[in-house]
Structures are given as structure tokens and as C-alpha cells.
Enzyme design. Structure first.
Site, mmCIF file in Angstrom:
data_model
loop_
_atom_site.group_PDB
_atom_site.id
_atom_site.type_symbol
_atom_site.label_atom_id
_atom_site.label_comp_id
_atom_site.label_asym_id
_atom_site.label_seq_id
_atom_site.Cartn_x
_atom_site.Cartn_y
_atom_site.Cartn_z
ATOM 1 N N ASP A 140 -14.708 -16.002 9.439
ATOM 2 C CA ASP A 140 -15.861 -15.157 9.095
ATOM 3 C C ASP A 140 -17.164 -15.866 9.469
ATOM 4 O O ASP A 140 -18.143 -15.226 9.900
ATOM 5 C CB ASP A 140 -15.929 -14.892 7.586
ATOM 6 C CG ASP A 140 -14.721 -14.157 7.037
ATOM 7 O OD1 ASP A 140 -13.593 -14.620 7.260
ATOM 8 O OD2 ASP A 140 -14.901 -13.127 6.371
ATOM 9 N N ASP A 171 -4.149 -10.568 7.757
ATOM 10 C CA ASP A 171 -3.173 -10.400 6.693
ATOM 11 C C ASP A 171 -3.460 -9.081 5.999
ATOM 12 O O ASP A 171 -4.495 -8.937 5.379
ATOM 13 C CB ASP A 171 -3.232 -11.566 5.710
ATOM 14 C CG ASP A 171 -4.667 -11.857 5.252
ATOM 15 O OD1 ASP A 171 -5.592 -11.834 6.086
ATOM 16 O OD2 ASP A 171 -4.855 -12.072 4.048
ATOM 17 N N GLU A 191 -16.446 -4.514 4.454
ATOM 18 C CA GLU A 191 -15.559 -5.510 5.062
ATOM 19 C C GLU A 191 -14.839 -4.918 6.265
ATOM 20 O O GLU A 191 -14.586 -5.603 7.258
ATOM 21 C CB GLU A 191 -14.541 -5.936 3.995
ATOM 22 C CG GLU A 191 -13.496 -6.922 4.440
ATOM 23 C CD GLU A 191 -12.308 -6.971 3.494
ATOM 24 O OE1 GLU A 191 -12.004 -5.940 2.844
ATOM 25 O OE2 GLU A 191 -11.676 -8.033 3.403
ATOM 26 N N GLU A 231 -4.021 -5.214 -0.265
ATOM 27 C CA GLU A 231 -3.714 -5.602 -1.643
ATOM 28 C C GLU A 231 -4.931 -5.729 -2.555
ATOM 29 O O GLU A 231 -4.792 -6.057 -3.715
ATOM 30 C CB GLU A 231 -2.896 -6.895 -1.656
ATOM 31 C CG GLU A 231 -3.635 -8.099 -1.162
ATOM 32 C CD GLU A 231 -2.725 -9.328 -1.044
ATOM 33 O OE1 GLU A 231 -3.255 -10.432 -1.051
ATOM 34 O OE2 GLU A 231 -1.492 -9.184 -0.940
HETATM 35 O O1 LIG Z 1 -13.259 -12.055 4.617
HETATM 36 C C1 LIG Z 1 -12.470 -13.115 4.129
HETATM 37 C C2 LIG Z 1 -11.018 -12.938 4.508
HETATM 38 O O2 LIG Z 1 -10.537 -11.793 3.794
HETATM 39 C C3 LIG Z 1 -9.186 -11.410 4.037
HETATM 40 O O3 LIG Z 1 -8.244 -12.394 3.722
HETATM 41 C C4 LIG Z 1 -8.412 -13.169 2.527
HETATM 42 O O4 LIG Z 1 -7.794 -12.531 1.422
HETATM 43 C C5 LIG Z 1 -6.366 -12.580 1.370
HETATM 44 C C6 LIG Z 1 -5.908 -11.950 0.073
HETATM 45 O O5 LIG Z 1 -6.529 -12.512 -1.044
HETATM 46 C C7 LIG Z 1 -5.867 -14.035 1.501
HETATM 47 O O6 LIG Z 1 -4.477 -14.105 1.439
HETATM 48 C C8 LIG Z 1 -6.372 -14.586 2.817
HETATM 49 O O7 LIG Z 1 -5.876 -15.885 3.008
HETATM 50 C C9 LIG Z 1 -7.877 -14.574 2.777
HETATM 51 O O8 LIG Z 1 -8.397 -15.066 4.001
HETATM 52 C C10 LIG Z 1 -9.041 -11.120 5.513
HETATM 53 O O9 LIG Z 1 -7.761 -10.676 5.819
HETATM 54 C C11 LIG Z 1 -9.392 -12.362 6.331
HETATM 55 O O10 LIG Z 1 -9.329 -12.061 7.699
HETATM 56 C C12 LIG Z 1 -10.830 -12.765 6.017
HETATM 57 O O11 LIG Z 1 -11.140 -13.972 6.654
#
Ligand SMILES: OC[C@H]1O[C@H](O[C@H]2O[C@H](CO)[C@@H](O)[C@H](O)[C@H]2O)[C@H](O)[C@@H](O)[C@@H]1O
Length: 544
Positions: free
Chosen positions: A151, A293, A491, A506
Site C-alpha cells: 500500500d 487475499d 479500499e 472476510e
Molecule cells: O490495505 C491493507 C491490506 O488489506 C488487505 O489485506 C490485509 O487484511 C487481511 C485480513 O485481515 C490480512 O490477512 C492481510 O495479510 C492484510 O494485508 C488486502 O488484501 C491487502 O492487499 C492490503 O495490503
């Protein structure tokens, strides 16, 4: 592992609390502060379990948490960036008055997303799950109250366009200090992300900063860290595919994701053995390392296709187009910085590494029939012929033979046409398969729009440039429509609906939002002189 790993990363306390599902979002608990040291907290937990015959009720667990943990987020203060300016020059590049006002609003949002760690985090880091860093950061927003690795690339570019060079440099220096301390950059700024990274874009951040500031000394000083991070990825993520060395996303920790613990236990319920469950957790965490994810991009079912659900996630067996393109770019940037330093041998060494990755991408990931790059399935030894935005990542970093530009342009534009990617009013969906997971249809994500649209621009042929501009305008207008209707930056967005935000996955809809704002600020600077909202219908029918 930190002393507090036994609380925030694995073990019976984490299991007991997270399986009680005390909070609507599982991330809440692992972001809470300890009231006593990790050792003392574990002693209290053992006494608590003994006093409840190892079968505490949910009310008892809630009381244990209330007694021993402080509220989420108390380690951080809202921070107004000291280099924030009221009227960055990019605003003067925007003609349409509504878009210009939007640019003003976005510039103001940096002040809402600034976070500084309280002194106590530096004095008593073991009381917190947050990873201490020396400088304040801009966070994504919503539930994401700490830095996230990939990000930050788009956040930093947005900051640079907003003339906040000190904040941008501070964030980059934080990452460099993390590589020096931990050896790599975790997914995000929490100890529970310690087994996985995210798409490696630190070199890209440094390059962005240096391109803006012309501070070559900064580039040269960053070389040790950038080399270290590059070698970390190569050493810990390499696989052989068709006799070539390439990389896969791969987590190195044990157990479910601490921040989504009960969710992972539940999807693992379909597996019978501990070994199979453990493998499943690794696949999920490796998908999280990819930043996507979750997604059908990582599914391989028994028939070798992408149909299924999370239980067939096989991230570690899929050679990803984007990761290998990013690693190519890392090697190119490191070579470029060595050239600035006059280190000819090192420059040649990294140029050679880049060429090797490029050859492997060409041999394994380029698919002549599809006319595009495709992820490669190591289990079934075959390309994965499904559209995912990341298939176009080599365009962004020019991970192809430049002499093939015309041929690639023709092939890729046909691929785009064949997959009807130009038909979506709200942007290019991350995949064409609707699974309910957040990195699948119809969700659209700013970083991947950026990679594709800038990639087509970089390709440089007239047709590719024209499409790039049209999609860039469309994205700006669609994001604006969402903002106009809800006063929020999201987002993720909805490919099927001009101005619609995304969902699924989720956790709930998140607003803020760091990378979305960064991309829009950059594109207001790039396209602001030529976009007018007056020809945009409410449903976006004239959004081109
Ligand atoms: O914008 C931040 C990040 O948000 C998402 O992933 C995050 O949340 C997930 C669930 O809590 C977690 O498992 C993951 O490791 C986190 O990075 C998004 O999918 C990411 O791309 C993004 O960097």
C-alpha cells in the site's frame, strides 16, 4: 520471535481468545495492548485456565481480556504531517472545479491518515503488537491502523505529488530500518505479520523518491538495504519451473493467521490431519503475502482448474507473473543505483540478475496462444489461462524484450478485447470469476488499475496509450462519482457499477483509503488538465 509472540502470534492464549470470537473483527484482539509483561500475562493466563478447568466460558474469557488488555489502537496518536501544504502544485493542473475541490479534499485526508507511535511503544515494545518504527506513517485507513507494505508504494507517490517529501522519506526510512532489524519487510506493521512479506516495492519507493527529489545520495545510501531485501526474496521464495529459477509467494510461519484466526480454523475444518491443516494455513498466508487475499487466482482444484473455494488455495504452487516482474524491476533499480554510485561491477551483476529473471518470465510465463503472460501451475505443469489483472504486470516494469514491443502491444490488446475488459464501467475487475472473495470479480483495486493503466502507457504504442488514457479517465471519474455520492474513498470498487464500491471477503467495507487516494492524486496531476465532468452521465455512460 519477540517475547510477545506467544500472545500475538501463536499458542493457547491466542487460540482461546480468538476462538471465543469476542469481537466482530478478529483483528481487534491482536491489536490490543498488554497491561503486564508477556511473561506475566502468560502466568496469569495459565492460572486463569487452571481456575476454569481449562474450559472457560465466553464471559470468563471476555473478563480475562478486559483485565489484561487495553483497547485497540491506544499505541498510536493521530499525527498532522509537519510538511503538509495547503495548496500543492498538482491542484493547479486540474481544470474541472469539482475535480479540483476533490483534490483539495484528498490532500486534507492525509491529515486524517497520519499516525505516530507513542513514546511508550519505543520504551516497552513487548507490550504491543505494533512494530516500532522511528518516523510517523500514513496508514491505509479503516481497520488498517498500521503501515502496510505494498500500500505504501502508492501512498508515498501520492505524498510526493502532495509535496510531502519529509513524510514520504520518513516512511521509506522506516522500511529500511525494518530490513536492517528484521531482515525483510513484513506484510504490515504488526508482529503477527512476521512470517510473510508483501509484493516487494521498496526499491520502487526509493526510485519514486529519487525521481522526484533528484537526491542520488539517497539512492546510493539505500543500496545495502535494497540488495538485502532482493536477496531475501530470492533466497526464500525461489522455485524451479521448466528449468528456470522463478519466485513464488511463500509464508514461513506456523498456524492460522493470528488476525483472522477463527476464520482460518474454520476453513481448515475440511482437512483431516494436522499436516494438511498446517499446509492450508501456509497457503492462506502465502496468498496474504501476495496482497491478493483471497482470490480464485490461487485456486487449483483436483481437475487443475480455478473453480472452488478457499480450501483449494495453492498459492505456493503457482508462479506469479507480478512477483517475478517486481523482482526484475528490483534488480534493474539496484543496477541503476549502482551506476549512479559508479560501481560498475555491481551494476553489471544486477543487470545480469535482471536479464535472467526476464528470460525466465519470457520462457515460462509468456503465453503465445493467449497473447499475454499467465501464472504457471507447478502441480499440473501448465499455464493458468484465467484473466487476472497481474497478468499485465510486466508492462508496468517493462519485463520483456523492448524489441518485441509492437508484437506484445498487438497481442495484449487482443487479449484485453477477448476478455472484454473494456466493457466495465467501474474499472478492470481483478478476475472474471465471482467467488465472493475480495480479490475476485467484480472488485476493482486501485493498485492493479495503476499497474495496468501505467503499463499500457509505458508500452508506448499509440493504441496502448489511447486505451491507457481512456481507462485512466474512467477510473478518476468513477472514483469521483463514488466520492460525490458518499463523501468517502474506498479500499476497493465495483467493476459493474460506475461509482460503486466493492465488497465481499472476510471484513466489511473499508474507507480512507491510502492507496486509492495516492493513485487519484497522481492521476489528477496527470489527467487533470484534460478531464471534464460535464459530459459524465449519472450512470457513467459517458465516462470515457
Ligand atoms: O490495505 C491493507 C491490506 O488489506 C488487505 O489485506 C490485509 O487484511 C487481511 C485480513 O485481515 C490480512 O490477512 C492481510 O495479510 C492484510 O494485508 C488486502 O488484501 C491487502 O492487499 C492490503 O495490503
Amino acid at each position: 520471535m519477540n517475547a510477545n509472540g506467544q500472545i500475538y502470534c501463536y499458542g493457547p492464549l491466542l487460540h482461546t481468545v480468538q476462538m471465543a470470537k469476542l469481537f466482530p473483527d478478529s483483528k481487534t484482539f491482536v491489536d490490543m495492548k498488554l497491561k503486564a509483561s508477556p511473561e506475566k500475562t502468560m502466568e496469569l493466563f495459565e492460572a486463569f485456565m487452571a481456575s476454569t478447568n481449562n474450559a472457560p466460558t465466553n464471559d470468563q474469557i471476555r473478563k480475562f481480556v478486559d483485565d489484561n488488555f487495553g483497547a485497540k489502537g491506544t499505541e498510536l496518536e493521530v499525527w498532522t504531517p509537519t510538511d503538509w501544504v495547503e495548496h500543492p502544485a498538482f491542484l493547479d493542473l486540474v481544470n474541472d472545479p469539482d475535480l479540483k475541490q476533490w483534490g483539495v479534499d484528498l490532500n486534507n485526508i492525509w491529515k486524517e491518515l497520519g499516525r505516530k507511535m507513542k513514546d511508550d511503544v519505543h520504551k516497552n515494545p513487548e507490550y504491543y503488537s505494533i512494530i516500532p518504527v522511528p518516523n510517523p506513517v500514513i496508514v491505509p485507513g479503516g481497520r488498517f491502523i498500521e503501515f502496510y507494505y505494498w500500500d505504501s508504494y502508492w501512498i508515498i507517490r501520492g505524498l510526493l505529488y502532495s509535496e510531502m517529501r519529509d513524510t514520504a522519506r520518513g516512511m521509506i526510512e522506516n522500511f529500511m530500518s525494518i530490513v536492517q532489524r528484521i531482515g525483510f519487510i513484513p506484510n504490515g506493521g504488526r508482529v503477527y505479520y512476521g512470517g510473510r512479506s508483501q509484493p516487494p516495492l521498496l526499491a520502487g519507493m526509493v526510485k519514486s523518491y529519487v525521481d522526484f527529489t533528484k537526491d542520488d545520495r539517497f539512492a546510493i545510501n539505500a543500496l545495502d538495504v535494497l540488495e538485502h531485501e532482493f536477496e531475501y526474496f530470492i533466497n526464500n521464495h525461489s522455485v524451479q519451473a521448466k528449468g528456470y529459477n522463478l519466485a513464488v509467494y511463500r509464508d514461513s510461519s506456523k498456524g492460522p493467521r493470528p488476525e483472522s484466526y477463527s476464520e482460518d480454523i474454520e476453513t481448515a475444518a475440511t482437512f483431516n490431519t494436522d499436516e494438511d491443516k498446517e499446509n492450508h494455513y501456509s497457503e492462506l498466508k502465502s496468498a496474504a503475502e501476495s496482497g491478493m487475499d483471497f482470490s480464485s487466482r490461487w485456486y487449483i482444484n483436483e481437475k487443475g482448474t480455478n473453480v472452488g473455494n478457499l480450501s483449494v488455495t495453492k498459492t505456493r504452487s503457482i508462479v506469479p507473473v507480478d512477483l517475478n516482474s517486481f523482482l526484475y524491476w528490483n534488480a534493474k533499480i539496484i543496477a541503476e543505483f549502482h551506476a549512479k554510485a559508479g560501481n560498475v561491477d555491481k551494476m553489471t551483476e544486477y543487470e545480469t540478475k535482471a536479464q535472467k529473471i526476464k528470460e525466465a518470465i519470457q520462457a515460462v510465463l509468456w503465453n503465445e496462444e493467449a497473447g499475454c503472460w499467465l501464472d504457471y501451475d507447478l502441480i499440473n505443469e501448465k499455464p493458468r489461462d484465467y484473466f487476472v489483472t497481474s497478468n499485465l504486470a510486466p508492462l508496468w516494469v517493462k519485463a520483456y524484450n523492448i524489441s518485441d514491443t509492437d508484437k506484445i502491444s498487438e497481442s495484449v490488446l487482443n487479449y484485453i478485447e477477448k476478455n472484454k475488459l473494456d466493457t466495465f464501467p467501474g474499472g478492470i475487475p481483478n478476475s472474471l470469476y465471482q467467488t465472493g472473495e475480495q480479490w475476485d470479480f467484480p472488485n476493482v483495486w486501485a493498485p492493479m488499475q495503476y499497474i495496468i493503466i501505467e503499463g499500457l502507457d509505458n508500452l508506448g504504442t499509440p493504441d496502448a496509450k489511447q486505451l491507457s488514457k481512456r481507462w485512466g479517465h474512467r477510473w478518476v471519474k468513477s472514483n469521483f462519482a463514488a466520492y460525490r455520492d458518499s463523501r468517502a474513498m474506498f479500499e476497493k470498487y465495483d467493476a459493474e457499477k460506475f461509482g460503486g464500491h466493492g465488497g465481499g471477503g472476510e471484513y466489511g467495507v473499508q474507507k480512507g483509503f491510502g492507496w486509492t487516494n495516492g493513485v487519484i492524486i497522481e492521476w489528477l496531476a496527470k489527467y487533470g488538465h484534460e478531464i471534464s465532468l460535464s459530459n459524465t452521465g449519472a450512470a457513467g455512460e459517458n465516462a470515457n
